[in-house]
Design a protein around this motif. Sequence first.
Motif, mmCIF file in Angstrom:
data_model
loop_
_atom_site.group_PDB
_atom_site.id
_atom_site.type_symbol
_atom_site.label_atom_id
_atom_site.label_comp_id
_atom_site.label_asym_id
_atom_site.label_seq_id
_atom_site.Cartn_x
_atom_site.Cartn_y
_atom_site.Cartn_z
ATOM 1 N N MET A 1 0.673 -1.064 -0.376
ATOM 2 C CA MET A 1 0.325 0.306 0.279
ATOM 3 C C MET A 1 0.942 1.204 -0.291
ATOM 4 S SD MET A 1 -2.961 -1.096 2.685
ATOM 5 C CE MET A 1 -3.711 -2.966 2.346
ATOM 6 N N THR A 2 1.757 1.234 -1.156
ATOM 7 C CA THR A 2 2.411 2.145 -0.602
ATOM 8 C C THR A 2 1.724 3.740 -1.331
ATOM 9 O OG1 THR A 2 2.958 2.393 -3.289
ATOM 10 C CG2 THR A 2 4.349 0.647 -1.798
ATOM 11 N N ASN A 3 2.348 4.664 -0.360
ATOM 12 C CA ASN A 3 1.270 6.169 -1.648
ATOM 13 C C ASN A 3 0.154 6.171 -1.568
ATOM 14 O OD1 ASN A 3 2.718 4.666 -3.966
ATOM 15 N ND2 ASN A 3 3.693 6.365 -5.290
ATOM 16 N N LEU A 4 -0.654 5.982 -1.023
ATOM 17 C CA LEU A 4 -1.722 5.622 -0.386
ATOM 18 C C LEU A 4 -2.725 7.529 -0.633
ATOM 19 C CD1 LEU A 4 -2.403 3.432 1.838
ATOM 20 C CD2 LEU A 4 -2.809 3.146 -0.165
ATOM 21 N N ILE A 5 -1.329 8.333 -0.283
ATOM 22 C CA ILE A 5 -1.792 9.653 -0.167
ATOM 23 C C ILE A 5 -0.726 10.070 -0.823
ATOM 24 C CG2 ILE A 5 -1.850 11.981 1.652
ATOM 25 C CD1 ILE A 5 -3.188 9.952 3.086
ATOM 26 N N THR A 6 -0.250 11.269 -1.461
ATOM 27 C CA THR A 6 0.136 11.691 -2.518
ATOM 28 C C THR A 6 1.048 12.946 -1.260
ATOM 29 O OG1 THR A 6 -1.002 12.616 -3.202
ATOM 30 C CG2 THR A 6 -0.319 10.780 -4.319
ATOM 31 N N HIS B 213 4.738 -3.305 1.204
ATOM 32 C CA HIS B 213 3.764 -3.557 0.404
ATOM 33 C C HIS B 213 2.743 -4.932 -0.006
ATOM 34 C CE1 HIS B 213 1.011 -2.337 -3.063
ATOM 35 N NE2 HIS B 213 0.260 -2.541 -2.530
ATOM 36 N N GLN C 235 -3.760 2.145 -4.300
ATOM 37 C CA GLN C 235 -4.325 3.117 -3.449
ATOM 38 C C GLN C 235 -5.184 3.324 -3.440
ATOM 39 O OE1 GLN C 235 -1.633 5.518 -5.904
ATOM 40 N NE2 GLN C 235 -2.475 7.336 -4.620
#
Lengths: 424, 282, 308
Positions: A1-6, B213, C235
């Motif tokens: 869950m990388t860079n869910l938010i930027t 991840h 995401q």
Amino acid sequence: MTNLITPTRRTLLKGMGAGLLASAALPGHVWGQAAPIKLGFQLHRTGIGAAYGRWYERTAQAALKVVNDAGGINGRPVEIVFEDDATDPKRGAEVVEKLASQAGCDLIFGPLFSHVVIGSAPRAGELKIPYLVCSEGYHVASGMLNRWTMQPGITDVRAQVSSMAPWVTQNLGKKVTMVYPDYAFGYDHRDFFTEAVKAQGGEVIAQIAIPPTETTFTRYLPQIPTETEVLYHVMVGPAVLTFVKELGDFYGSGARPQIFGFIDSLEAVDTASPGLEFLEGTHFWEAHNRVKQADASEAETFYRAAVGVDDNGASVSDAADVATYSHMFSVWETLSVIKKGMEAAGYQGPADRQKFVEAVEAMTTFDAGQDHPQGAKVFNGKTHQVFGHQFISKVEGGKLMRVHQTAIEDGQYADAVDYSTQSF
Amino acid sequence: MESAVTAATLALTAVGLSLVFGVMRVVNVAHGEFFMLGAVSAWFITTWVGGPAWASFLVALAVAPLFVAALAALADRIVLKRLDYEPEATIVATIGLMYIFQQAALSFYGPQAMPVEPPFNFRIQLPWFGYSAYKLSVILFATLVLIGVWLFLTRTKAGLVMRATQVDRETAQAFGIDVDRVYAGVFALGAGLAAIAAVLIVPIQQAHYLMGHDPLLLAFITVIVGGLGSLRGTIIAAVFIGLSDGLIAFFWSPTLAKILATLLVAMVLVFRPQGLFGAKQA
Amino acid sequence: MRIWTLHLFTLAVLAVLLATLPPYHATNLARILVLAVFAIGYNLAFGYTGLLSLGHALFFAAGVYGAALPITYLGLPQLPALVAGLLAGGLVAGVTGLLALRTAGVSFMIVTLMFAQAGYLTLLYFGPVTGGDEGLVLPDAAALLPGLSADVARATIAYALFSAALLSSLALVQSRLGRTLVAIRENEDRSRMLGYNTFAVKLTALVLSGLFSGAAGAAYALLFGYAGASFATIQYSILPMLWVLMGGAGTVLGPLVGTAAMFYLVDIAGSYTTATLLFVGVALVLLILFAPKGILGTIRERWLTWLP
């Protein structure tokens, strides 16, 4: 869950930059009341491109200091506003917006990853703000973007790849197996290298595409045909090291084909890392020699010192912090082009943005020197793409030593677009 | 063979998640970050300790999981406990923790991938290809740890208390079990297992701040496919998932194989919602 | 009555803001409105029906590509493409629901996640058509409403779409169907015993949710000129969940509040710190510790109990 938010970051260099200007600018140089020229930098500070982003920022800071020390642009000081795009195309477009509309930047430069460039360029075109990318993607010259988007700092992947084929087929072998990531960046390599090898009388005998979510590669390696003479590999992302190590495990000390890779696989990675001993004697494409060569020019030495890179290609303050040397020079050289373009256009403010684009389009050659430490280049104003020399290096004693330099013409191809006839 | 390494580390990570999930009913989105922190702290520890590779690696294998477990226990006390382990709230909270841990790694460790030297580099060389002995030892060690966890849960009082809490929290409380302590312990144990998996994998792959991840997604899938709260199911599912896309990749293009493998596992769940080994009323 | 007044008033305030804010914030607001439609869709499934999905990126991406592909390859005009995107979102949600709704709870979450992952990989697999990870560039937003500038056209479409979504979701949750959804969320077994076909009702909710998500995806692609596989990554499944939980799950205005709060949290964080992830992470933890029902959920609990 990388860079869910930027996440974003705006480093208005006002505080820091002002101090820098005051202390580091040439003594006796008076800026007077001139308002600074503001350049927006779309930075991969977080997300998958962070290793590149860190060095892009350092290179930009170093280039900025050089420009300001030499009197700025058109007699005005220059500042750079950095904003993180999290290496995400959606946030990328928002960052373009923020830099253009809120920070009031004169132009925007700096993004590397292709999907960010392609996601952001439409917005830049709509806002009518020059957007100078440092991406090496073929997206600019292919004609899919717009008149405001240019790539004057780095040769695109199509030219890089094509210019490798003659040397590879003549020196390493004619039967090539390619290993590449199974998405657009990999397809550029697959298509253009296969074509170029054919033109040289060689043959690509196997194409092994690796899916993007893969973290281990051993299972693909048995697909490499045994008659392979050259193994061509290119991978990006943090799994590259795994790939090279597993290749090493796979061949072990037994016989192996010649191996040729793109340094993208090992940007920001020490070639002398444990497990990479296997790379000894293999070849790499480099756009800029990470290890300082014996014949390094004065400009090269100056650039290295200014950015803070030691002779091995790592940070002068931390030997484990290896540079993304074959890409980051594009930031420095793009700033040189910006300066030259703004001076040629007599740039005063946002009303002159169109004149700036036209001024850059009129450029044809860049001479090697302090402004272009990577070497001389030819700029194509129609396709908005620059072409430069490429290098092939061999790993000797854990270090990349240059064995070949291509000619600029080796990579040039027929124009696919003429942006200069498009409307603004 | 490669699949066996994947399966072994996946099993460790997933069993950790399964414990947290089974006992606490917490969907721990930060589990992948505990994995990442295990790898990153292993890099720091081996770099600081120095000396021969095997010695510094052993120190890392011992210390990194403890450090991560302590961090997890702290997070449980400071955040999760106060939320009373309410499912939706803990999802948001663990997403928050995920960002905090990622930023910590990015700031202190950096954005680049860095490797840890394997404790030994012995290679089993066959005529047509070689195989790293270290990978074999990963499989072996992971199996030992899993047996240890199983013995701990079935043969010790602490394990019994955990299982009792899993079955019925209120009753356990009524019998004088300190549920808060059990939860903190389970959360720490789960994180510690993920960290062990990461320390084992880091000489093969490398430490990177976004590496949590994929293990997180795979571990979730493994836990659900294996059936909630079933340790045996989780391990069998890990083997099943570790092997499935490797086998399918044999027949189709790799990306297509990934698509089919993903759908295959999804279909297992659709037609057997309780998982392979879950009770009907999971 | 006061419920409708509140929502119409909100819409009026948004219209004024769109017209008067400086350009940067006006464009941000247009983005927020479109993304809030996505959040409204997610809220229907999660907030009202209790379907915890991690696959909504698939519905959003279905909208993105449902609009982008016909434009790129069939030359479909943009407004019909918007409708195509909306329908694509509903269709994909329907197919997903037929299979995934056989499961419940965390299994549902994982199954939807895996469908979305398969969808993402499929977009990459057909890279020559979809542009894969790099994506496709779409025509200028100015072409949406001929005669208007791109900025005005964008604001108008975003506002119209959001208004339609907000009012229809309000009407929906106050309808019989809306009450059934909540009944299923609270106690599915009892609803079933009362004679409801809970599978059909949940499927309806998911399809509606998919229609909203698809519309948002299509609008986002058209208004900002880009379609790419990154919209199908996990995401974009987690973001709407975060927006909804932040604003208040099961409140009509919560998705808007949550989306706007999150957008500016990220945007402002960048002005003060380089450790933005830390800032956002701490903000989420604090929010959930002190307002566990989200912003509007907490307000409803403490003060405005009538809030829908």
